[in-house]
Design a protein around this motif. Structure first.
Motif, PDB file in Angstrom:
ATOM      1  N   LYS A   1       5.426   1.562  14.685  1.00  0.00           N
ATOM      2  CA  LYS A   1       6.079   1.238  13.422  1.00  0.00           C
ATOM      3  C   LYS A   1       5.029   1.088  12.322  1.00  0.00           C
ATOM      4  N   LEU A   2       3.933   0.436  12.656  1.00  0.00           N
ATOM      5  CA  LEU A   2       2.847   0.266  11.695  1.00  0.00           C
ATOM      6  C   LEU A   2       2.186   1.601  11.371  1.00  0.00           C
ATOM      7  N   MET A   3       2.052   2.472  12.378  1.00  0.00           N
ATOM      8  CA  MET A   3       1.489   3.799  12.134  1.00  0.00           C
ATOM      9  C   MET A   3       2.384   4.597  11.189  1.00  0.00           C
ATOM     10  N   ALA A   4       3.698   4.492  11.393  1.00  0.00           N
ATOM     11  CA  ALA A   4       4.639   5.211  10.529  1.00  0.00           C
ATOM     12  C   ALA A   4       4.586   4.677   9.107  1.00  0.00           C
ATOM     13  N   LYS A   5       4.438   3.372   8.976  1.00  0.00           N
ATOM     14  CA  LYS A   5       4.377   2.762   7.646  1.00  0.00           C
ATOM     15  C   LYS A   5       3.145   3.238   6.886  1.00  0.00           C
ATOM     16  N   LYS A   6       2.036   3.404   7.592  1.00  0.00           N
ATOM     17  CA  LYS A   6       0.790   3.811   6.935  1.00  0.00           C
ATOM     18  C   LYS A   6       0.679   5.317   6.737  1.00  0.00           C
ATOM     19  N   TYR A   7       1.107   6.081   7.750  1.00  0.00           N
ATOM     20  CA  TYR A   7       0.882   7.523   7.715  1.00  0.00           C
ATOM     21  C   TYR A   7       2.168   8.347   7.619  1.00  0.00           C
TER      22      TYR A   7
END
Length: 511
Positions: A438-444
């Protein structure tokens, strides 16, 4: 004009202006076309289900499409959609509510056919026992439950070294027979191709140890367990080629000067040269966490055992949220990954996944499976980097991306499953693993990336896969009792990481 009339005029003007606002522009902010591929995490009806946080609905006019349909007459209907079914959905997404209205739904039928996986056992196969002439029960392997019925073939097979020794023994036996034949004129004919047995039925569970291989064939059941038609155990054979591969990945380390925060260097032959984060507390923190995640059977191996992986953990000074592992146990975590994550359990999920790539011998297995393809990927990466493809100026970055993405989807899924097992064994809450994505999707963004776990699919695929695995295999655990780690301590480590990474010390990095 009196005050009442002035107020009426103002209200009229506001109403006209508001009604004249382009509704399309508002819709464009909230609604977008999207295509996601993921695993169903909840089912309400054949036309309403969830993939991760996406609430998917489809009307009767949307007919299912299929991949890999021509192999046999396998039938699948909308009513067959269940938790764990992998589906690709195209449609329009309401970004405020996460409601996805499907215009196309595609199901890959390959997932419902017989599967065959090989894994290194984390623990002995407890849970199965003799039932007449066969075996029955359920044992744990490959981060999942393997169900055995009396009709399941359960075998113990010779590995390559044992087969070679048995073949040599058979040849010697034939030579003796030939010599005896010459001595006896009336001796019976001898079969010069006298065969030796490569496998035999498993005699006792005690014969199987952690660290051995098991290959299982069967079909995944609705509850996530695999009903096995065949299970084959085999001793792990540290082949000469694998030993040479390990030795080729030598490291040279130049220590950081922690007082002046001057970064050191880590050089891995055949991989590249990296800048080490110049903070001793951060390096020690990651090392201790990594060592806590190493599976017990590896820790218990004596230092001289060729099967023992000499794990080493490093934090690299690199702003990209990334990580990688080598076959001989070098686990590297970028400073950007530590700064992206929220707690220790999330970092444990990343590191456990990378550790499993090493313990499951993924590099060696992938190289043996498709040497030509892997070589082509590496050569292609070098060529692409030389021409600045995708804006990558550093040849090392794209070569590493090729190495990280060289694993097949099957091996990536295996690393996900076993990574969950390792972090749970260390006491960490597995629900933090999908949170990483989820954090990866938010950033990238939620599109496919080249970051540490594979670019085969979008981040929703990884999140939903992990969510399904947790639901299928760990529902008996009280997850609320599992730890996320000391969040204040983790945030302190993040601040130290950011400070050390911000220093302007520079060294040349080249492949």
């Amino acid at each position: 004009m009196n005050v009442k009339k002035q107020l009426l005029v103002c209200l009229t003007i506001y109403a006209v202006l508001f009604s004249s606002l382009p509704s399309v522009s508002v819709a464009q902010i909230k609604i977008k076309k999207i295509k996601i591929r993921g695993y169903v995490t909840n089912v309400f009806s054949p036309t309403s289900f969830e993939i991760d946080e996406y609430k998917v609905t489809k009307d009767a006019s949307v007919v299912l499409d299929f991949e890999n349909q021509d192999k046999d007459n396998l039938q699948f209907k909308a009513e067959d959609i269940r938790v764990g079914t992998e589906i690709e959905v195209e449609g329009t997404l309401n970004q405020e509510t996460d409601e996805l209205t499907a215009t196309k739904v595609t199901v890959d039928l390959e997932q419902f056919r017989k599967l065959k996986n090989t894994t290194v056992l984390t623990r002995a196969p407890e849970g199965i026992e003799k039932n007449g002439t066969g075996w029955q029960g359920t044992f744990w392997a490959d981060g999942r439950r393997i169900r055995v019925e009396p009709e399941t073939q359960v075998l113990f097979e010779l590995n390559k070294t044992e087969k070679k020794e048995a073949s040599q023994a058979a040849q010697n036996k034939n030579k003796v027979k030939k010599d005896d034949k010459k001595k006896e004129e009336n001796a019976p004919a001898v079969d010069e191709e006298d065969e030796f047995t490569n496998s035999e039925p498993l005699k006792a569970v005690a014969d199987v140890k952690a660290g051995m291989f098991v290959t299982y064939e069967g079909k995944e059941q609705p509850d996530g367990a695999v009903l096995a038609a065949r299970v084959v155990f085999m001793k792990n054979d540290f082949e000469k080629g694998e030993e040479r591969f390990w030795k080729s990945l030598t490291i040279k380390e130049k220590a950081s000067n922690f007082e002046s925060q001057n970064p050191g260097e880590l050089k891995i032959s055949q991989v590249g040269k990296f800048k080490l984060l110049p903070n001793q507390e951060v390096q020690e923190y990651v090392r201790r966490l990594g060592e806590s995640l190493i599976p017990p059977h590896q820790k218990l191996l004596p230092a001289g055992d060729p099967q023992k992986i000499p794990f080493k953990f490093y934090v690299l000074s690199n702003k990209q949220a990334n990580a990688f592992a080598t076959a001989n146990g070098i686990i590297a975590i970028n400073s950007g990954m530590l700064m992206l994550l929220e707690n220790e359990a999330q970092l444990a999920a990343v590191m456990a996944h990378e550790i499993s790539h090493a313990t499951q011998e993924h590099s060696w297995r992938q190289m043996n499976k498709d040497k030509g393809k892997r070589t082509a990927i590496m050569v292609g990466a070098i060529a692409a980097a030389a021409f600045g493809v995708y804006g990558v100026q550093n040849i090392l970055e794209l070569t590493l991306a090729a190495m990280q993405n060289g694993y097949s989807r099957r091996l990536e899924n295996q690393a996900d499953r076993i990574g969950l097992e390792y972090m749970i064994d260390a006491g960490y809450d597995p629900r933090e693993a999908p949170r990483v994505w989820k954090l990866m999707a938010k950033k990238y963004g939620d599109a496919p990336t080249n970051f540490f776990w594979s670019s085969h699919s979008n981040n929703a695929t990884r999140r939903s896969f992990l969510m399904v695995e947790i639901r299928n295999n760990y529902s008996q655990l009280d997850l609320n009792q599992m730890k996320k780690g000391d969040e204040n301590e983790y945030q302190r480590i993040v601040l130290l990481t950011g400070d050390a990474a911000a220093k302007k010390k520079k060294i040349k990095v080249k492949a």
